[in-house]
Design a protein around this motif. Structure first.
Motif, PDB file in Angstrom:
ATOM      1  N   HIS A  78       0.832  -1.209   0.000  1.00 37.95           N
ATOM      2  CA  HIS A  78       0.000   0.000   0.000  1.00 37.95           C
ATOM      3  C   HIS A  78       0.868   1.262   0.000  1.00 37.95           C
ATOM      4  CE1 HIS A  78      -3.218   2.785   0.999  1.00 37.95           C
ATOM      5  NE2 HIS A  78      -2.457   3.224   1.991  1.00 37.95           N
ATOM      6  N   ALA A  91       5.345  -4.388  -6.855  1.00 41.23           N
ATOM      7  CA  ALA A  91       4.861  -3.001  -6.910  1.00 41.23           C
ATOM      8  C   ALA A  91       5.358  -2.287  -8.157  1.00 41.23           C
ATOM      9  CB  ALA A  91       5.289  -2.249  -5.657  1.00 41.23           C
ATOM     10  N   CYS A 119       8.538  -1.462  -8.895  1.00 41.92           N
ATOM     11  CA  CYS A 119       9.722  -0.609  -8.741  1.00 41.92           C
ATOM     12  C   CYS A 119      10.711  -1.014  -9.829  1.00 41.92           C
ATOM     13  CB  CYS A 119      10.331  -0.785  -7.352  1.00 41.92           C
ATOM     14  SG  CYS A 119       9.222  -0.247  -6.037  1.00 41.92           S
ATOM     15  N   THR A 170      14.406   5.676  -2.907  1.00 43.69           N
ATOM     16  CA  THR A 170      13.568   4.930  -1.975  1.00 43.69           C
ATOM     17  C   THR A 170      14.408   3.890  -1.237  1.00 43.69           C
ATOM     18  OG1 THR A 170      11.708   5.214  -3.493  1.00 43.69           O
ATOM     19  CG2 THR A 170      11.484   3.516  -1.806  1.00 43.69           C
ATOM     20  N   ALA A 201       2.497   1.836  -3.349  1.00 46.34           N
ATOM     21  CA  ALA A 201       1.514   2.274  -4.342  1.00 46.34           C
ATOM     22  C   ALA A 201       1.223   3.769  -4.219  1.00 46.34           C
ATOM     23  CB  ALA A 201       0.222   1.469  -4.200  1.00 46.34           C
ATOM     24  N   GLN A 202       1.378   4.317  -3.016  1.00 46.44           N
ATOM     25  CA  GLN A 202       1.144   5.747  -2.802  1.00 46.44           C
ATOM     26  C   GLN A 202       2.284   6.606  -3.350  1.00 46.44           C
ATOM     27  OE1 GLN A 202      -1.854   6.706  -1.334  1.00 46.44           O
ATOM     28  NE2 GLN A 202      -2.188   4.514  -1.541  1.00 46.44           N
ATOM     29  N   ASN A 203       3.442   5.997  -3.544  1.00 52.30           N
ATOM     30  CA  ASN A 203       4.636   6.718  -3.977  1.00 52.30           C
ATOM     31  C   ASN A 203       4.804   6.523  -5.482  1.00 52.30           C
ATOM     32  OD1 ASN A 203       7.153   7.813  -4.380  1.00 52.30           O
ATOM     33  ND2 ASN A 203       8.110   6.754  -2.667  1.00 52.30           N
ATOM     34  N   THR A 204       4.435   7.509  -6.255  1.00 51.47           N
ATOM     35  CA  THR A 204       4.454   7.396  -7.716  1.00 51.47           C
ATOM     36  C   THR A 204       5.782   7.822  -8.325  1.00 51.47           C
ATOM     37  OG1 THR A 204       3.529   9.616  -7.910  1.00 51.47           O
ATOM     38  CG2 THR A 204       1.964   7.765  -7.892  1.00 51.47           C
ATOM     39  N   ARG A 205       6.738   8.239  -7.510  1.00 50.50           N
ATOM     40  CA  ARG A 205       7.996   8.751  -8.073  1.00 50.50           C
ATOM     41  C   ARG A 205       9.186   7.830  -7.811  1.00 50.50           C
ATOM     42  NH1 ARG A 205       8.494  13.672  -3.707  1.00 50.50           N
ATOM     43  NH2 ARG A 205       8.887  12.288  -1.969  1.00 50.50           N
ATOM     44  N   ARG A 263      12.101   5.537  -8.591  1.00 48.08           N
ATOM     45  CA  ARG A 263      12.959   5.186  -9.726  1.00 48.08           C
ATOM     46  C   ARG A 263      13.927   4.069  -9.343  1.00 48.08           C
ATOM     47  NH1 ARG A 263      13.939  10.314  -9.020  1.00 48.08           N
ATOM     48  NH2 ARG A 263      16.160   9.962  -8.932  1.00 48.08           N
TER      49      ARG A 263
END
Length: 190
Positions: free
Chosen positions: A31, A59, A61, A110, A34-38, A40
């Motif tokens: 979850h 997810a 990544c 991340t 999924a909230q972190n759209t950036r 890389r």
């Protein structure tokens, strides 16, 4: 396990003892990712044989480097052939580990961190090596070492945005702490 598979005096890779609660921890991480759209590039420290690495790969990544000190755990993780995942053996408690890893981790945005009971323990040079870090997902099996590490993070300008507790072993004092730390925009990571 058959008698032929039993190998005395052989350390096996760590595995969570409560499958139901482990699934809840994995769902929490899924979850959060999924909230972190950036995202890389993700670094996972203390990855074991891939309990959370599988969630990171699922997810989507794009690039993950997972580190663990146990060769057996890393070999198990590599056998899973997770997309976008590299796995390496590194003693994350050695004194100059962050200097050694700097080139491979400096551009990661991340971090997923799941240390043993002792926590991160070695934070000297840690933040300076993660120059591009934006989000830390910290999963801890020891509230005391988590509090120590969270205080270190706070002193470096990191703030918790979510903290969840999981009673991994009911009727015992063992509690898992799951937290998200963010660096306010515009501030350097270290």
């Amino acid at each position: 396990m058959t008698p032929e598979q039993i190998q005395p005096n052989r350390k096996r890779p760590f595995r969570q003892g409560n499958a139901e609660q482990n699934a809840r921890m994995q769902a929490w991480l899924k979850h959060q990712l999924a909230q972190n759209t950036r995202i890389r590039k993700t670094i996972e420290l203390f990855c074991g044989s891939g309990n959370f690495t599988e969630v990171i790969a699922q997810a989507g990544c794009p690039h993950t480097i997972a580190y663990e000190s146990s060769l057996g755990a890393i070999l198990s993780l590599r056998q899973k052939q997770l997309p976008g995942v590299e796995a390496g053996v590194v003693d994350l408690h050695q004194p100059y580990v962050w200097k050694t890893l700097r080139k491979s981790i400096m551009d990661a945005d991340t971090l997923v961190l799941d240390p043993p009971r002792s926590g991160l323990k070695n934070s000297r040079g840690f933040f300076e090596s993660f120059a591009s870090l934006k989000t830390i997902y910290y999963i801890s099996c020891n509230p005391e070492s988590f509090a120590r590490d969270a205080w270190t993070f706070h002193k470096k300008g990191w703030w918790p945005s979510d903290i969840q507790l999981i009673d991994l072993f009911p009727h015992t004092p063992h509690v898992e702490v799951m937290a998200v730390f963010n660096k306010p925009d515009g501030l350097p990571a270290g």
